[in-house]
Design a protein around this motif. Structure first.
Motif, PDB file in Angstrom:
ATOM      1  N   LYS A 276      11.168   4.743  -4.010  1.00  0.00           N
ATOM      2  CA  LYS A 276      10.272   3.911  -3.201  1.00  0.00           C
ATOM      3  C   LYS A 276      11.138   2.927  -2.421  1.00  0.00           C
ATOM      4  CE  LYS A 276       8.138   2.628  -6.938  1.00  0.00           C
ATOM      5  NZ  LYS A 276       8.894   3.516  -7.859  1.00  0.00           N
ATOM      6  N   VAL A 277      11.117   3.081  -1.098  1.00  0.00           N
ATOM      7  CA  VAL A 277      11.987   2.309  -0.219  1.00  0.00           C
ATOM      8  C   VAL A 277      11.140   1.349   0.606  1.00  0.00           C
ATOM      9  CG1 VAL A 277      13.714   2.405   1.610  1.00  0.00           C
ATOM     10  CG2 VAL A 277      13.586   4.255  -0.081  1.00  0.00           C
ATOM     11  N   GLY A 278      11.370   0.060   0.429  1.00  0.00           N
ATOM     12  CA  GLY A 278      10.700  -0.948   1.234  1.00  0.00           C
ATOM     13  C   GLY A 278      11.545  -1.318   2.434  1.00  0.00           C
TER      14      GLY A 278
ATOM     15  N   HIS B  30       0.838  -1.200   0.000  1.00  0.00           N
ATOM     16  CA  HIS B  30       0.000   0.000   0.000  1.00  0.00           C
ATOM     17  C   HIS B  30       0.877   1.255   0.000  1.00  0.00           C
ATOM     18  CE1 HIS B  30      -3.495  -2.431   0.525  1.00  0.00           C
ATOM     19  NE2 HIS B  30      -4.274  -1.454   0.898  1.00  0.00           N
ATOM     20  N   ASP B  31       1.963   1.222   0.777  1.00  0.00           N
ATOM     21  CA  ASP B  31       2.872   2.371   0.846  1.00  0.00           C
ATOM     22  C   ASP B  31       3.601   2.565  -0.476  1.00  0.00           C
ATOM     23  OD1 ASP B  31       2.355   2.541   3.683  1.00  0.00           O
ATOM     24  OD2 ASP B  31       3.763   0.892   3.943  1.00  0.00           O
ATOM     25  N   LEU B  32       4.150   1.483  -1.005  1.00  0.00           N
ATOM     26  CA  LEU B  32       4.972   1.573  -2.205  1.00  0.00           C
ATOM     27  C   LEU B  32       4.132   1.895  -3.436  1.00  0.00           C
ATOM     28  CD1 LEU B  32       7.256  -1.475  -1.385  1.00  0.00           C
ATOM     29  CD2 LEU B  32       7.692   0.947  -0.928  1.00  0.00           C
ATOM     30  N   HIS B  33       2.935   1.349  -3.517  1.00  0.00           N
ATOM     31  CA  HIS B  33       2.052   1.669  -4.629  1.00  0.00           C
ATOM     32  C   HIS B  33       1.566   3.112  -4.542  1.00  0.00           C
ATOM     33  CE1 HIS B  33       1.086  -2.886  -5.286  1.00  0.00           C
ATOM     34  NE2 HIS B  33       2.279  -2.544  -5.710  1.00  0.00           N
ATOM     35  N   MET B  34       1.380   3.612  -3.318  1.00  0.00           N
ATOM     36  CA  MET B  34       1.079   5.031  -3.150  1.00  0.00           C
ATOM     37  C   MET B  34       2.187   5.875  -3.760  1.00  0.00           C
ATOM     38  SD  MET B  34       0.696   7.219   0.428  1.00  0.00           S
ATOM     39  CE  MET B  34       2.390   6.854   0.927  1.00  0.00           C
TER      40      MET B  34
END
Length: 246
Positions: A203-205, A190-194
């Motif tokens: 985009k940092v996982g 959800h964070d990375l797709h945002m």
């Protein structure tokens, strides 16, 4: 993907990114299920399982409702799974529980020194969470990072919910940055797709939350164990060398 030198702002997720998810949320999720089940322990276990948590181990399925959903989404899921509430009755109870739980949350690392160092580098900092804004602000005050945080957004702050782009765009509007200058840091898709939907530059996982290596690798530019590795990434080059070794 933007080069680290082009990043001027960082938008952090909260739970699983800044906060240790299991230590902070496993007891809260169990309490939530009991509330939704009106004290029926057997039903509470079924509700936990339906919303993504193994009642025995406390393990959360990546990107499940309890891992990534906001209060309304979780409430709707609990009701669909058997909770005897109207959604407008249950959501305020969830928000109140989550806000009180913020006082007991456990950070992944000491947040004040980290945020101070990032601020001293000239970076604008924000927090975007599927939790309610009140809970986020309790967390910010509790860990002494108010002076470093330029932007806070919860699901109820008017920017929409993840994975929509609104929280990133709100951060940009507040700070004057372009999306390509922003790094989004989070523990689930959800964070990375945002970040992707907003055109974020990086985009940092992080593997400190509910996302798995397999699920996060497909959506991020950089994969870290946790946010303690972030400073080295921002100072690293070239981009192709930043991925955490498998």
């Amino acid at each position: 993907m933007a080069a680290p030198s082009a990043i001027a702002g960082i938008l952090f997720d909260k739970d699983g990114t800044l906060l240790d998810f299991d230590a902070s949320w496993a007891p809260v999720n169990r309490r939530l299920a009991l509330i939704a089940a009106s004290g029926d322990a057997e039903l509470a276990e079924r509700l936990l399982a339906a919303c993504g948590m193994d009642p025995a181990t406390g393990h959360l399925a990546p990107d499940s409702l309890l891992a990534a959903g906001n209060s309304r989404e979780i409430g709707e899921g609990l009701i669909a799974s058997g909770a005897s509430f109207a959604v407008d009755e249950l959501v305020p109870l969830i928000d109140d529980l989550f806000a009180s739980a913020a006082e007991l949350s456990v950070p992944v690392t000491e947040l004040q020194p980290l945020f101070a160092r990032l601020h001293d580098r000239g970076l604008r900092l924000g927090i975007a969470s599927s939790d309610n804004e009140r809970s986020i602000r309790v967390t910010v005050r509790r860990f002494g990072i108010e002076e470093y945080v330029d932007f806070v957004a919860g699901y109820d702050s008017g920017h929409g919910s993840k994975p929509g782009p609104g929280m990133v765009l709100g951060f940009c509007a507040e700070t004057g940055l372009e999306p390509r200058q922003v790094a989004v840091v989070g523990d689930n898709n959800h964070d990375l797709h945002m970040g992707r939907n907003a055109g974020a530059g990086l985009k940092v996982g992080v593997l400190s939350g509910t996302g798995s290596r397999q699920s996060l690798e497909e959506a991020c530019d950089v994969l870290l164990n946790d946010i303690t590795e972030l400073e080295s990434v921002l100072g690293a080059a070239p981009c192709a060398e930043m991925a955490h070794p498998t």
